[in-house]
Write an enzyme that holds these catalytic residues in place. Structure first.
Site, mmCIF file in Angstrom:
data_model
loop_
_atom_site.group_PDB
_atom_site.id
_atom_site.type_symbol
_atom_site.label_atom_id
_atom_site.label_comp_id
_atom_site.label_asym_id
_atom_site.label_seq_id
_atom_site.Cartn_x
_atom_site.Cartn_y
_atom_site.Cartn_z
ATOM 1 N N SER A 1 0.770 -1.209 -0.012
ATOM 2 C CA SER A 1 -0.065 0.047 -0.142
ATOM 3 C C SER A 1 0.874 1.315 0.052
ATOM 4 O O SER A 1 1.626 1.282 0.679
ATOM 5 C CB SER A 1 -0.701 -0.044 1.279
ATOM 6 O OG SER A 1 -1.686 1.232 1.331
ATOM 7 N N LEU B 1 -0.114 8.950 6.115
ATOM 8 C CA LEU B 1 -1.458 8.676 5.679
ATOM 9 C C LEU B 1 -2.279 9.625 5.018
ATOM 10 O O LEU B 1 -3.367 9.761 5.307
ATOM 11 C CB LEU B 1 -1.931 8.050 6.993
ATOM 12 C CG LEU B 1 -1.475 6.732 7.432
ATOM 13 C CD1 LEU B 1 -2.468 6.190 8.459
ATOM 14 C CD2 LEU B 1 -1.457 5.513 6.134
ATOM 15 N N CYS C 1 1.212 1.763 10.938
ATOM 16 C CA CYS C 1 1.984 2.824 10.488
ATOM 17 C C CYS C 1 2.621 3.457 11.574
ATOM 18 O O CYS C 1 2.151 3.911 12.557
ATOM 19 C CB CYS C 1 1.017 3.824 9.966
ATOM 20 S SG CYS C 1 1.664 5.305 9.144
ATOM 21 N N GLY D 1 13.079 -0.891 2.111
ATOM 22 C CA GLY D 1 14.131 -1.064 0.783
ATOM 23 C C GLY D 1 14.789 -2.179 1.450
ATOM 24 O O GLY D 1 14.809 -2.969 2.310
ATOM 25 N N THR E 1 8.935 -0.590 -2.155
ATOM 26 C CA THR E 1 10.121 0.549 -2.393
ATOM 27 C C THR E 1 10.554 0.004 -3.777
ATOM 28 O O THR E 1 10.790 1.297 -4.507
ATOM 29 C CB THR E 1 11.312 0.422 -1.318
ATOM 30 O OG1 THR E 1 10.743 0.692 -0.062
ATOM 31 C CG2 THR E 1 12.444 1.377 -1.768
#
Lengths: 258, 306
Positions: free
Chosen positions: B21, B72, B133, B220, B269
């Site tokens: 997402s 967000l 998050c 990443g 990523t």
């Protein structure tokens, strides 16, 4: 396709810490518009990881474009080491450029430091279509005044400032902006195209607003995807947040909440 | 050709590859990928109300990774239903909607609103609950890092959800296995992990953090070994499918997660580096199966040999 490889024709130092890279690509030369950028993968592999956004500086001919960039970090330093004949992975041209659909009688280009890079492409495209192109260019020192001879060569009237007074008038380029707007040697409509440090563009926007002159600015922000997906590079505008990579990098100056 | 289909949270995916997402926008992907080839598509997390996100700079690069703190940013569930869902209904790809919130009620109300939307039942195949998050003050990591809280959110959403539930977990806790077990018991249909790892990067000249909010989430290739281990641990502790996420840059990385125990993977990523990468990963997994004599991708799931 947006994603392509382009061969490096040359990658030469043009000033201290500033390089000009010329790429061979008929597609890029054909498709690029002033103010748009290329998203460049400096190396294959994971280091550096992200692409680097660099604006198109000039279309050299029907199959060559050039980029003018400063070595400001690891990515651009590695880019400056690339040799002619090497190929690089390029995504682009990306973003929304300057609106050149309406040609003014007088184009005023306001460049601060590396901001000269995309404005040269604007001057190139406006050549012969406007009565006058005036370049207002400012930098910290004389060496930071980029591409001045190139701008002169395509007919621009060049006004310069440096912060140390080593060339042109001592001060900031915005000090001359009001005078440039009032200079009625050549009359008619005016449009302003600006690129440089944020404070410079904010000041330019304020003055353009006072004189009710249409003004566009090319913004810079740290970005990841360059395609409008990650929402890293947002800027606050009168219509809410917009993406520098997608709705920009060029915006109307009265749209931005400075 | 090896069979690539997998089942996750009661959904049959044509292959195990989807985006993470917030890392890929199919509206901006015209000509970059063939959307219909994706296992599933996950739009950026939505919340009950519009959020403007965090101050810029929102990203910075680190060694083989990046920090982000987007916060967000989204237009809220109502705008999503009006503006995005009709487009997604025609996109020809199974959609999993990522949901975030600051309170349990907010999560539940967002899922309920989505359930009532016109196109939702045939378009949305599952919801992914983002209790991980790192870039919001409440309801993200704060929920996902506590097993009881993660379970409570899951149970409350389960009550109102007409969709299967995938719970996206955080690596920013020592009790991630406990959190996984707790959300399974609370009714989760699948688990995805990892979200990003708390990180910070400082400009030594200005002495200021390189991220506007001060810190962000690391993603990443730098995080991949951490993620593989977490997926390995969690997939052995639960009986529901696990979706592996964390630094997948190529097909080999995706296969590592499958071997560790993931039933499917999300690519994050890498989409910023190569927007066509998910297509290459799908083909690469298929080629690997062929080369190693596997007829079905499910043959390699969890098959790491210790």
């Amino acid at each position: 396709m947006l994603n392509k490889t382009a061969e490096i024709i040359s990658n030469l130092v043009v000033a201290s810490g500033v390089y000009k890279m010329t790429l061979s690509s008929r597609e890029l030369a054909h498709d690029s518009q002033p103010g748009q950028f290329l998203h460049i993968r400096v190396n294959p592999g994971n280091d550096p990881l992200l692409r680097r956004p660099i604006s198109v500086h000039a279309v050299e001919d029907e199959d060559k474009i050039s980029l003018l960039y400063g070595t400001i970090g690891r990515g651009t330093r590695l880019l400056s080491k690339k040799k002619s004949g090497e190929e690089i992975d390029v995504l682009g041209p990306l973003g929304h450029g300057f609106d050149l659909s309406e040609k003014p009688d007088r184009a005023v280009l306001v460049a601060g430091g590396m901001g000269a890079a995309p404005l040269f492409f604007v001057a190139q495209r406006l050549k012969g279509l406007v009565k006058e192109s005036k370049l207002l260019i400012g930098a910290k020192t004389k060496e930071g005044l980029l591409s001045v001879s190139d701008f002169k060569e395509i007919g621009c009237d060049v006004w310069q400032t440096t912060e140390d007074g080593s060339a042109g008038r001592r001060g900031y380029i915005t000090d001359l902006f009001e005078q440039a707007l009032l200079d009625q040697t050549i009359g008619g409509s005016i449009r302003v195209y600006a690129c440089g440090p944020k404070e410079m563009m904010a000041r330019t926007a304020t003055i353009a607003g006072i004189y009710n002159v249409p003004c566009e600015v090319s913004l810079e922000e740290k970005m990841a995807c360059g395609l409008g997906a990650c929402l890293s590079c947002v800027v606050d505008t009168i219509d809410g947040l917009k993406r520098v990579c997608k709705e920009g990098p060029v915006f109307r100056s009265d749209e931005i909440k400075w | 050709m090896a069979r690539m289909a997998v089942d996750v949270a009661g959904i049959r995916l044509k292959n195990p590859v989807m985006n993470a997402s917030g890392t890929f926008n199919i509206r901006e992907a015209d000509g970059l990928i063939d959307i219909k080839r994706l296992g599933a598509y996950i739009p950026k997390s939505i919340t009950l109300h519009e959020r403007t996100g965090n101050p810029v700079p929102r990203i910075c690069e680190t060694s083989s990774g990046m920090l982000n703190s987007i916060g967000l940013e989204n237009k809220g569930v109502a705008a999503f239903i009006d503006q995005e869902l009709p487009f997604l209904a025609r996109a020809g790809v199974p959609v999993i909607v990522s949901i975030a919130g600051e309170t349990i009620d907010e999560f539940a109300e967002t899922v309920a609103k989505l359930g009532e939307a016109k196109h939702a039942q045939k378009t949305v195949k599952a919801v992914e609950i983002n209790v991980s998050c790192p870039n919001i003050d409440r309801g993200g990591v704060q929920f996902g890092s506590q097993p009881e809280m993660a379970a409570l959110v899951t149970a409350e959403i389960k009550l109102v959800s007409s969709f299967p539930i995938i719970v996206k977990l955080t690596p920013n806790t020592g009790v991630f296995v406990e959190a996984a077990v707790a959300v399974e018991e609370a009714g989760a249909d699948a688990i995805s992990l990892i979200n990003t790892i708390f990180g910070m990067s400082i400009d030594i000249m200005t002495r200021k953090p390189k991220i506007g909010r001060g810190y962000g989430g690391l993603s990443g290739p730098a995080v991949k070994p951490i993620a593989v281990k977490m997926v390995y641990d969690v997939s052995r502790a639960v009986n529901i499918p696990v979706i592996g996420i964390g630094g997948i840059m190529n097909a080999g990385d995706a296969i590592e997660f499958l071997l560790a125990g993931a039933t499917a993977v999300q690519v994050g990523t890498a989409n910023f580096v190569d927007p066509g990468i998910m297509m290459k990963i799908i083909s690469g997994i298929s080629d690997h199966l062929e080369k190693t004599g596997c007829e079905d991708v499910r043959e390699i799931i969890g098959k790491v040999e210790l």
